[in-house]
Scaffold this motif. Structure first.
Motif, PDB file in Angstrom:
ATOM      1  N   THR A   7      -6.742   9.100  -0.282  1.00 11.44           N
ATOM      2  CA  THR A   7      -7.457   8.222  -1.218  1.00 11.44           C
ATOM      3  C   THR A   7      -7.457   6.780  -0.720  1.00 11.44           C
ATOM      4  O   THR A   7      -8.483   6.088  -0.756  1.00 11.44           O
ATOM      5  CB  THR A   7      -6.815   8.314  -2.621  1.00 11.44           C
ATOM      6  N   PHE A   8      -6.291   6.306  -0.220  1.00  7.87           N
ATOM      7  CA  PHE A   8      -6.245   4.937   0.323  1.00  7.87           C
ATOM      8  C   PHE A   8      -7.128   4.817   1.561  1.00  7.87           C
ATOM      9  O   PHE A   8      -7.844   3.831   1.724  1.00  7.87           O
ATOM     10  CB  PHE A   8      -4.802   4.531   0.657  1.00  7.87           C
ATOM     11  N   ALA A   9      -7.077   5.856   2.427  1.00 10.49           N
ATOM     12  CA  ALA A   9      -7.888   5.801   3.659  1.00 10.49           C
ATOM     13  C   ALA A   9      -9.371   5.744   3.298  1.00 10.49           C
ATOM     14  O   ALA A   9     -10.122   4.904   3.815  1.00 10.49           O
ATOM     15  CB  ALA A   9      -7.589   7.014   4.526  1.00 10.49           C
ATOM     16  N   GLY A  10      -9.800   6.611   2.382  1.00 12.19           N
ATOM     17  CA  GLY A  10     -11.214   6.664   2.019  1.00 12.19           C
ATOM     18  C   GLY A  10     -11.667   5.400   1.303  1.00 12.19           C
ATOM     19  O   GLY A  10     -12.734   4.840   1.600  1.00 12.19           O
ATOM     20  N   ALA A  11     -10.836   4.924   0.361  1.00 13.94           N
ATOM     21  CA  ALA A  11     -11.208   3.721  -0.401  1.00 13.94           C
ATOM     22  C   ALA A  11     -11.249   2.500   0.529  1.00 13.94           C
ATOM     23  O   ALA A  11     -12.130   1.634   0.398  1.00 13.94           O
ATOM     24  CB  ALA A  11     -10.219   3.503  -1.549  1.00 13.94           C
ATOM     25  N   SER A  12     -10.317   2.426   1.493  1.00 14.06           N
ATOM     26  CA  SER A  12     -10.313   1.296   2.439  1.00 14.06           C
ATOM     27  C   SER A  12     -11.561   1.311   3.291  1.00 14.06           C
ATOM     28  O   SER A  12     -12.203   0.277   3.498  1.00 14.06           O
ATOM     29  CB  SER A  12      -9.098   1.355   3.365  1.00 14.06           C
ATOM     30  N   ASP A  13     -11.919   2.505   3.801  1.00 14.63           N
ATOM     31  CA  ASP A  13     -13.140   2.614   4.619  1.00 14.63           C
ATOM     32  C   ASP A  13     -14.357   2.219   3.800  1.00 14.63           C
ATOM     33  O   ASP A  13     -15.250   1.519   4.286  1.00 14.63           O
ATOM     34  CB  ASP A  13     -13.325   4.062   5.115  1.00 14.63           C
ATOM     35  N   LEU A  14     -14.390   2.687   2.557  1.00 13.51           N
ATOM     36  CA  LEU A  14     -15.531   2.360   1.691  1.00 13.51           C
ATOM     37  C   LEU A  14     -15.618   0.845   1.469  1.00 13.51           C
ATOM     38  O   LEU A  14     -16.691   0.247   1.597  1.00 13.51           O
ATOM     39  CB  LEU A  14     -15.379   3.105   0.345  1.00 13.51           C
ATOM     40  N   ALA A  15     -14.467   0.211   1.181  1.00 10.23           N
ATOM     41  CA  ALA A  15     -14.467  -1.243   0.948  1.00 10.23           C
ATOM     42  C   ALA A  15     -14.908  -1.995   2.205  1.00 10.23           C
ATOM     43  O   ALA A  15     -15.593  -3.019   2.120  1.00 10.23           O
ATOM     44  CB  ALA A  15     -13.076  -1.704   0.502  1.00 10.23           C
ATOM     45  N   GLN A  16     -14.509  -1.476   3.384  1.00 11.38           N
ATOM     46  CA  GLN A  16     -14.867  -2.170   4.631  1.00 11.38           C
ATOM     47  C   GLN A  16     -16.332  -2.015   4.988  1.00 11.38           C
ATOM     48  O   GLN A  16     -16.931  -2.911   5.544  1.00 11.38           O
ATOM     49  CB  GLN A  16     -14.008  -1.647   5.789  1.00 11.38           C
ATOM     50  N   THR A  17     -16.918  -0.862   4.647  1.00 15.11           N
ATOM     51  CA  THR A  17     -18.295  -0.611   5.086  1.00 15.11           C
ATOM     52  C   THR A  17     -19.316  -0.975   4.009  1.00 15.11           C
ATOM     53  O   THR A  17     -20.496  -1.145   4.310  1.00 15.11           O
ATOM     54  CB  THR A  17     -18.491   0.875   5.478  1.00 15.11           C
ATOM     55  N   SER A  18     -18.867  -1.115   2.758  1.00 14.95           N
ATOM     56  CA  SER A  18     -19.811  -1.375   1.674  1.00 14.95           C
ATOM     57  C   SER A  18     -20.147  -2.860   1.582  1.00 14.95           C
ATOM     58  O   SER A  18     -19.309  -3.725   1.887  1.00 14.95           O
ATOM     59  CB  SER A  18     -19.176  -0.923   0.355  1.00 14.95           C
ATOM     60  N   ALA A  19     -21.360  -3.148   1.132  1.00 13.53           N
ATOM     61  CA  ALA A  19     -21.745  -4.546   0.903  1.00 13.53           C
ATOM     62  C   ALA A  19     -21.158  -5.037  -0.428  1.00 13.53           C
ATOM     63  O   ALA A  19     -21.152  -6.242  -0.705  1.00 13.53           O
ATOM     64  CB  ALA A  19     -23.266  -4.657   0.871  1.00 13.53           C
ATOM     65  N   ASP A  20     -20.669  -4.125  -1.239  1.00 12.33           N
ATOM     66  CA  ASP A  20     -20.148  -4.496  -2.567  1.00 12.33           C
ATOM     67  C   ASP A  20     -18.679  -4.908  -2.498  1.00 12.33           C
ATOM     68  O   ASP A  20     -17.935  -4.452  -1.622  1.00 12.33           O
ATOM     69  CB  ASP A  20     -20.306  -3.319  -3.530  1.00 12.33           C
ATOM     70  N   SER A  21     -18.276  -5.761  -3.438  1.00 13.35           N
ATOM     71  CA  SER A  21     -16.887  -6.234  -3.471  1.00 13.35           C
ATOM     72  C   SER A  21     -15.973  -5.130  -4.011  1.00 13.35           C
ATOM     73  O   SER A  21     -16.435  -4.211  -4.698  1.00 13.35           O
ATOM     74  CB  SER A  21     -16.788  -7.451  -4.395  1.00 13.35           C
ATOM     75  N   VAL A  33       0.851  -1.202   0.000  1.00 12.46           N
ATOM     76  CA  VAL A  33       0.000   0.000   0.000  1.00 12.46           C
ATOM     77  C   VAL A  33       0.887   1.253   0.000  1.00 12.46           C
ATOM     78  O   VAL A  33       0.666   2.186  -0.781  1.00 12.46           O
ATOM     79  CB  VAL A  33      -0.954  -0.023   1.213  1.00 12.46           C
ATOM     80  N   PHE A  34       1.922   1.244   0.860  1.00  5.79           N
ATOM     81  CA  PHE A  34       2.801   2.423   0.920  1.00  5.79           C
ATOM     82  C   PHE A  34       3.552   2.594  -0.404  1.00  5.79           C
ATOM     83  O   PHE A  34       3.803   3.721  -0.835  1.00  5.79           O
ATOM     84  CB  PHE A  34       3.794   2.312   2.093  1.00  5.79           C
ATOM     85  N   TYR A  35       3.876   1.490  -1.054  1.00  6.87           N
ATOM     86  CA  TYR A  35       4.569   1.535  -2.345  1.00  6.87           C
ATOM     87  C   TYR A  35       3.684   2.228  -3.393  1.00  6.87           C
ATOM     88  O   TYR A  35       4.138   3.087  -4.151  1.00  6.87           O
ATOM     89  CB  TYR A  35       4.881   0.088  -2.746  1.00  6.87           C
ATOM     90  N   PHE A  36       2.400   1.856  -3.401  1.00  9.08           N
ATOM     91  CA  PHE A  36       1.473   2.514  -4.342  1.00  9.08           C
ATOM     92  C   PHE A  36       1.285   3.983  -3.981  1.00  9.08           C
ATOM     93  O   PHE A  36       1.191   4.836  -4.861  1.00  9.08           O
ATOM     94  CB  PHE A  36       0.126   1.776  -4.394  1.00  9.08           C
ATOM     95  N   MET A  37       1.245   4.280  -2.672  1.00  7.27           N
ATOM     96  CA  MET A  37       1.153   5.692  -2.265  1.00  7.27           C
ATOM     97  C   MET A  37       2.364   6.469  -2.778  1.00  7.27           C
ATOM     98  O   MET A  37       2.229   7.602  -3.257  1.00  7.27           O
ATOM     99  CB  MET A  37       1.103   5.820  -0.740  1.00  7.27           C
ATOM    100  N   GLU A  38       3.545   5.843  -2.657  1.00 10.13           N
ATOM    101  CA  GLU A  38       4.777   6.501  -3.122  1.00 10.13           C
ATOM    102  C   GLU A  38       4.703   6.774  -4.618  1.00 10.13           C
ATOM    103  O   GLU A  38       5.064   7.858  -5.092  1.00 10.13           O
ATOM    104  CB  GLU A  38       5.995   5.614  -2.860  1.00 10.13           C
ATOM    105  N   ALA A  39       4.239   5.752  -5.376  1.00 10.98           N
ATOM    106  CA  ALA A  39       4.185   5.895  -6.834  1.00 10.98           C
ATOM    107  C   ALA A  39       3.170   6.972  -7.224  1.00 10.98           C
ATOM    108  O   ALA A  39       3.424   7.793  -8.124  1.00 10.98           O
ATOM    109  CB  ALA A  39       3.806   4.553  -7.478  1.00 10.98           C
TER     110      ALA A  39
END
Ligand code: NAD
Length: 271
Positions: A205-219, A177-183
């Motif tokens: 963006t990673f924080a928001g997308a992670s929260d969304l993935a954790q709270t969403s019923a969608d894959s 994850v940190f590698y992608f953040m760096e890139a």
């Protein structure tokens, strides 16, 4: 949790677990640490008020749980040095690769559990894979759960080899994850944002997308598709990644991590 807990190794991962235990109400006085590095001992003293020992000694005999938080390369020597003092304790290792067979042989007990945590444990948001040897009782597993719950989530695995997969996925995963953040930061900076702006955008963006993935019923796949308008900007980016085999290369990288976990076990876990 009134039992005494001893840590062999007082570096990053031990500190993450100790921090979680203290937040849960465990007294630093109930925690012993064996840590040869003077600098790491000072850090433990300033962070937690723990006076670590430079070497294993008979005081370890009072611990009901011994947590092994040392590098795989150092494990066998440390086990030979500390094992004789650890009496009838339950043993919990967070070391990559080192098999419970070897630990049981080195420590002379079947009460052995392995955990593979990750560094978000530092803020109580880690996730760990756990595997218990048959000789560990239900109460032993419950004790391990109480300790690991202080670092975040955990899940039990039915076979030990799956710990190498967990190591490749969530153990090493924060680095991916940190590698992608760096890139993303590098690209944003190249395209004209300030470094601070680009890094802020990437991390949020990673924080928001992670929260969304954790709270969403969608894959994650469905969530990705929702960002990707046909013929739009995301489509251009994902198509570029697919054309360049980024997905396949990423999967290869995780196989490399799992292989390394196996090799560490074979090389440094030989009983
Ligand atoms: N850092 C991670 O992301 C992570 C994640 C999961 C598992 N792990 C595992 O945790 C273990 C520790 O990793 P870390 O990141 O905390 O490393 P670290 O280098 O921060 O800590 C290891 C500590 O062990 C000490 N040590 C060395 N020899 C010793 C001995 N004989 N007796 C007692 N202490 C000794 C070192 O001085 C060091 O402070 C490794 O086996 C690793 O595979 C790490």
């Amino acid at each position: 949790m009134s039992e005494r807990i001893a840590f062999i190794g007082g570096g990053n991962m031990a500190s993450a677990i100790i921090g979680g235990l203290i937040k849960q109400g465990v007294s630093p006085q109930d925690i012993d640490v064996v840590e040869p590095s003077e600098e790491a001992r000072q850090q433990l003293s300033s962070s937690f008020g723990i006076t670590a020992q430079a070497q294993a000694n008979p005081s370890l005999a009072t611990a009901s749980l011994v947590v092994w938080a040392i590098k795989p390369q150092a494990f066998k020597d440390a086990a030979v040095a500390a094992g004789p003092f650890t009496g009838n304790a339950l043993h919990l290792s967070v070391a990559a690769g080192i098999p419970t067979d070897s630990m049981a042989a080195w420590l002379g007990t079947q009460r052995v559990v392995r955990a593979m945590p990750n560094t978000p444990a530092l803020i109580g948001k880690g996730i760990s894979g756990l595997f218990a040897r048959a000789g560990a009782s239900a109460e032993d597993r419950a004790q391990v759960e109480r300790v690991m719950a202080s670092t975040g989530e955990f899940l039990w695995l039915d076979t030990e080899d799956k710990l190498d997969v967990v190591t490749a996925l969530s153990g090493s995963g924060p680095a991916y994850v940190f590698y992608f953040m760096e890139a993303m930061t590098m690209a944003g900076t190249e395209m004209g944002l300030s470094r601070e702006q680009a890094e802020h955008l990437a991390v949020a963006t990673f924080a928001g997308a992670s929260d969304l993935a954790q709270t969403s019923a969608d894959s994650p796949q469905v969530l990705r598709q929702r960002v990707t308008s046909k013929g739009g900007t995301t489509f251009a980016a994902i198509s570029s990644m697919e054309d360049n085999d980024v997905r396949a290369l990423f999967i290869d990288a995780m196989y490399a991590a799992r292989e390394r976990a196996k090799k560490l076990g074979a090389e440094f876990g030989a009983a």
